[in-house]
Motif scaffolding. Sequence first.
Motif, PDB file in Angstrom:
ATOM      1  N   ALA A  55      32.618 -33.903  68.655  1.00 46.01           N
ATOM      2  CA  ALA A  55      31.199 -34.225  68.400  1.00 46.01           C
ATOM      3  C   ALA A  55      30.266 -33.084  68.789  1.00 46.01           C
ATOM      4  CB  ALA A  55      30.807 -35.488  69.145  1.00 46.01           C
ATOM      5  N   SER A  56      30.710 -32.239  69.704  1.00 45.79           N
ATOM      6  CA  SER A  56      29.820 -31.185  70.169  1.00 45.79           C
ATOM      7  C   SER A  56      29.751 -30.002  69.198  1.00 45.79           C
ATOM      8  CB  SER A  56      30.271 -30.708  71.535  1.00 45.79           C
ATOM      9  OG  SER A  56      31.593 -30.275  71.447  1.00 45.79           O
ATOM     10  N   ALA A  57      30.719 -29.855  68.357  1.00 44.79           N
ATOM     11  CA  ALA A  57      30.738 -28.706  67.461  1.00 44.79           C
ATOM     12  C   ALA A  57      30.025 -29.044  66.155  1.00 44.79           C
ATOM     13  CB  ALA A  57      32.173 -28.274  67.184  1.00 44.79           C
ATOM     14  N   ALA A  58      28.699 -29.172  66.247  1.00 39.77           N
ATOM     15  CA  ALA A  58      27.962 -29.597  65.065  1.00 39.77           C
ATOM     16  C   ALA A  58      27.209 -28.424  64.442  1.00 39.77           C
ATOM     17  CB  ALA A  58      26.972 -30.687  65.449  1.00 39.77           C
ATOM     18  N   GLU A  59      27.045 -28.458  63.121  1.00 38.47           N
ATOM     19  CA  GLU A  59      26.238 -27.449  62.439  1.00 38.47           C
ATOM     20  C   GLU A  59      24.965 -28.123  61.966  1.00 38.47           C
ATOM     21  OE1 GLU A  59      27.659 -24.884  59.546  1.00 38.47           O
ATOM     22  OE2 GLU A  59      29.118 -23.960  60.905  1.00 38.47           O
ATOM     23  N   LYS A  60      23.900 -27.868  62.682  1.00 35.32           N
ATOM     24  CA  LYS A  60      22.682 -28.630  62.424  1.00 35.32           C
ATOM     25  C   LYS A  60      21.750 -27.925  61.449  1.00 35.32           C
ATOM     26  CE  LYS A  60      22.886 -30.718  66.956  1.00 35.32           C
ATOM     27  NZ  LYS A  60      22.334 -30.672  68.298  1.00 35.32           N
ATOM     28  N   THR A  61      21.265 -28.704  60.508  1.00 35.68           N
ATOM     29  CA  THR A  61      20.242 -28.195  59.591  1.00 35.68           C
ATOM     30  C   THR A  61      19.157 -29.269  59.484  1.00 35.68           C
ATOM     31  OG1 THR A  61      21.518 -29.137  57.785  1.00 35.68           O
ATOM     32  CG2 THR A  61      21.763 -26.778  58.172  1.00 35.68           C
ATOM     33  N   LEU A  62      18.054 -28.927  58.860  1.00 34.00           N
ATOM     34  CA  LEU A  62      16.989 -29.918  58.672  1.00 34.00           C
ATOM     35  C   LEU A  62      17.396 -30.836  57.531  1.00 34.00           C
ATOM     36  CD1 LEU A  62      13.524 -28.189  59.021  1.00 34.00           C
ATOM     37  CD2 LEU A  62      14.712 -29.707  60.595  1.00 34.00           C
ATOM     38  N   ILE A  63      17.523 -32.107  57.799  1.00 30.65           N
ATOM     39  CA  ILE A  63      17.937 -33.033  56.745  1.00 30.65           C
ATOM     40  C   ILE A  63      17.066 -34.285  56.760  1.00 30.65           C
ATOM     41  CG2 ILE A  63      20.335 -32.253  56.705  1.00 30.65           C
ATOM     42  CD1 ILE A  63      20.854 -35.076  58.140  1.00 30.65           C
ATOM     43  N   ASN A  64      17.099 -34.958  55.630  1.00 33.48           N
ATOM     44  CA  ASN A  64      16.440 -36.249  55.541  1.00 33.48           C
ATOM     45  C   ASN A  64      17.498 -37.320  55.784  1.00 33.48           C
ATOM     46  OD1 ASN A  64      15.270 -38.688  54.663  1.00 33.48           O
ATOM     47  ND2 ASN A  64      13.858 -37.544  53.332  1.00 33.48           N
ATOM     48  N   VAL A  65      17.230 -38.166  56.732  1.00 35.71           N
ATOM     49  CA  VAL A  65      18.204 -39.185  57.115  1.00 35.71           C
ATOM     50  C   VAL A  65      18.531 -40.107  55.931  1.00 35.71           C
ATOM     51  CG1 VAL A  65      18.501 -41.239  58.548  1.00 35.71           C
ATOM     52  CG2 VAL A  65      17.690 -39.123  59.575  1.00 35.71           C
ATOM     53  N   ASN A  66      17.539 -40.363  55.087  1.00 34.66           N
ATOM     54  CA  ASN A  66      17.763 -41.228  53.922  1.00 34.66           C
ATOM     55  C   ASN A  66      18.873 -40.678  53.021  1.00 34.66           C
ATOM     56  OD1 ASN A  66      15.789 -42.945  54.763  1.00 34.66           O
ATOM     57  ND2 ASN A  66      14.208 -42.165  53.382  1.00 34.66           N
ATOM     58  N   ASP A  67      18.894 -39.347  52.874  1.00 35.12           N
ATOM     59  CA  ASP A  67      19.921 -38.722  52.035  1.00 35.12           C
ATOM     60  C   ASP A  67      21.319 -38.941  52.616  1.00 35.12           C
ATOM     61  OD1 ASP A  67      17.838 -37.887  50.499  1.00 35.12           O
ATOM     62  OD2 ASP A  67      17.795 -35.833  51.285  1.00 35.12           O
ATOM     63  N   ALA A  68      21.421 -38.717  53.926  1.00 39.17           N
ATOM     64  CA  ALA A  68      22.723 -38.909  54.582  1.00 39.17           C
ATOM     65  C   ALA A  68      23.170 -40.362  54.442  1.00 39.17           C
ATOM     66  CB  ALA A  68      22.624 -38.519  56.037  1.00 39.17           C
ATOM     67  N   LEU A  69      22.197 -41.292  54.591  1.00 37.67           N
ATOM     68  CA  LEU A  69      22.510 -42.718  54.437  1.00 37.67           C
ATOM     69  C   LEU A  69      23.003 -43.010  53.019  1.00 37.67           C
ATOM     70  CD1 LEU A  69      19.617 -44.488  56.363  1.00 37.67           C
ATOM     71  CD2 LEU A  69      22.057 -44.839  56.757  1.00 37.67           C
ATOM     72  N   SER A  70      22.314 -42.435  52.039  1.00 35.70           N
ATOM     73  CA  SER A  70      22.695 -42.662  50.642  1.00 35.70           C
ATOM     74  C   SER A  70      24.113 -42.173  50.373  1.00 35.70           C
ATOM     75  CB  SER A  70      21.716 -41.940  49.705  1.00 35.70           C
ATOM     76  OG  SER A  70      20.419 -42.427  49.915  1.00 35.70           O
ATOM     77  N   SER A  71      24.461 -40.985  50.910  1.00 38.77           N
ATOM     78  CA  SER A  71      25.819 -40.460  50.708  1.00 38.77           C
ATOM     79  C   SER A  71      26.857 -41.412  51.284  1.00 38.77           C
ATOM     80  CB  SER A  71      25.982 -39.098  51.378  1.00 38.77           C
ATOM     81  OG  SER A  71      24.870 -38.312  51.152  1.00 38.77           O
ATOM     82  N   SER A  72      26.568 -41.896  52.514  1.00 39.40           N
ATOM     83  CA  SER A  72      27.517 -42.812  53.145  1.00 39.40           C
ATOM     84  C   SER A  72      27.648 -44.094  52.330  1.00 39.40           C
ATOM     85  CB  SER A  72      27.036 -43.157  54.557  1.00 39.40           C
ATOM     86  OG  SER A  72      26.926 -41.986  55.307  1.00 39.40           O
ATOM     87  N   LEU A  73      26.511 -44.568  51.808  1.00 41.32           N
ATOM     88  CA  LEU A  73      26.534 -45.805  51.021  1.00 41.32           C
ATOM     89  C   LEU A  73      27.322 -45.614  49.733  1.00 41.32           C
ATOM     90  CD1 LEU A  73      22.905 -47.083  51.591  1.00 41.32           C
ATOM     91  CD2 LEU A  73      25.005 -48.357  52.060  1.00 41.32           C
ATOM     92  N   ASN A  74      27.205 -44.425  49.126  1.00 42.33           N
ATOM     93  CA  ASN A  74      27.938 -44.158  47.882  1.00 42.33           C
ATOM     94  C   ASN A  74      29.442 -44.253  48.082  1.00 42.33           C
ATOM     95  OD1 ASN A  74      25.733 -43.889  46.279  1.00 42.33           O
ATOM     96  ND2 ASN A  74      25.525 -41.677  46.631  1.00 42.33           N
TER      97      ASN A  74
END
Lengths: 124, 526
Positions: B365-384
């Motif tokens: 969990a600590s090795a993350a690559e962070k960028t500016l994202i919209n949470v709605n988009d991430a939610l949509s991908s997971s829902l798909n």
Amino acid sequence: MTKGKVLVIDDEDIVRTSCSRALTPEGYEVKMARNGFDGLRMIEEEEFDLVLTDLKMPDMDGIEVLGKIKEEWPGIEVIIITGYQTVDTAVKAIKLGAFDYIEKPFTPDALVSAVRNAFEQKKR
Amino acid sequence: MLVKKSLHSLTGKLIITIGTLMIAGSLIFWYFLFRYQENALIEGSVKYGYSFVEYVRKSTRYGMLAYQKLIIQQTIEAIGSEEGVLNIRIFNRQGRITYSSNKKDIGTILDKTSPVCTGCHTEDEHPKDTKTWSIKKEKDYRVLNIVQPIYNEPACYTSTCHFHPKDQKVLGLVEANLSLALLDKSIKQQGIAMIIYVLVFLFVISVVLCTILWKFVSTPVSLLAQGMERVAAGDLDYQVTINTRDEMGDLAKAFNAMTLDLKKAKDELVEWGHTLEKKVMEKTEAMQKAQAQLIHSEKLASLGRMAAGVAHEINSPLTGIVTFGHLLRKKFPEGSEDREDIDVIIDQANRCSNIIKGLLGFARASAAEKTLINVNDALSSSLNIVRNKADFFNIKLIINFDESLPPVKADPSQLQQVFLNMIMNAADAFDGKGTITITSRTIEDEGKEFVEIEFSDTGSGIREEDIEKLFEPFFTTKPVGKGTGLGLAVSHGIIKEHGGSIFVKSKLGEGSSFFIRLPVYREYKS
């Protein structure tokens, strides 16, 4: 006449033996080294077509071994064995010229198929 | 009502002071008035005395001029017998009594030191030749003594008797002694009347003064004192009821205002005390919570490190089991019981492998690559990913996205993993059929802005004692073989790594809500 010579570098005896037992019946000649130094020495002494190397080993890790091989013997294909697959290391390995990487625990079939692919690539 | 009646009270002091002043003042006043009136009466008496003597002189004038001694004597005797007239005497120049209402006196010679003469004849001085008066005290009454000279006049020295020479100025004296008994009696009566007036006056004034002092000073003062006692005892609702428009009324108003202020101040103080207590309690609670969370995080982190180490070590032996399992498997004919047994070994080894993959995810969990994202988009991908899975055919998905969600800084694939895990968990909470509501919103907590994602299910809910253990690795309520107990632990690790928080609200039998909070990217806010 063997299909080719494969060197397995892994600090774990069971992984080395597993690879040997999976590949030998398929017609590959398998040699084993317990660490990176031993492995590189063996490559200097005799020719190998393919090297399977563990990623995480004491003293010298798989990435270093891969770098050395690609530097001195670019003709040898390398497949990385990893029990710790991350996108980072996989990308790094492929960038450094590894042919593929295979996740532990692997099935004999998966290993054989990866090795076979590597040899086919070599022939072309 | 309690009013101090002692001489030390305000009223007592005022009454004594004013009373003394009034008694002294009226005594002096009445004394002088009395004296003045007495003098006026005496003056009147003297005037009367002079008229009386003049009357005597005029009555005897004819007798003198005609030298009718008998007539003169008779006249004097007649006048002298009047009431209030003690005696009348006529002296000649030598001091001899020539006529008197008392016959025995006639012929007596008085020298210049006798009381009759001293009115005019003083030592070393030429005698006065004017009328004089004096008062002397007899036994029980006073006597007014009038002396008037008899002047020489042409009729006297031209008279046939040639008794008096022309150059004499004063020929003799008329003396009258008049009783002042009546006057004294009247003065005495007047004095008694005046004393009675004074006493009545003093009494009336005292009563009025006492009443006024009682009504306007003592009563309000004791009311105020009572009020102060009540206030001092802590009764800040107490109000003094004095409605007069004088200084006492003002004092009472000021006192009431002060009490109200005091009450307000006290209430504020009490309120502050409560607020402070509450704040301290809140802070303590927050600190305890933070500490507990820290311990929890540390626990999870060390568990993660251990899990990673274990996973790494176990992968190699698993490789052996799987490889040799497969090699052994080939030695038995298809469909044989031995081959099936070996399949079980291989399957279980694979299951171990899956557990380890979860553990590694947890550690990674600590090795993350962070960028500016919209949470709605991430939610949509997971829902798909889940939407087309057969498991979700009977599950109703309600999506409430806040379209104006600010961005967060996060690793998109890790967030997707977390969201996927949340959705799968929600789906596992009921047997195939139910509703999952996914909501995204912006909230503010303790001055910080967060994006909050809520996953609500209509499932069975979580037992209270399980909620605490929910995010610990290997904790699962799912049947053996179905869950690794790592999903929420990994999710927790990832969200923590992103500076966010994850928590759950659940009611047994009604469903659960998982909340994920991620901090809004700061630069975006300004």
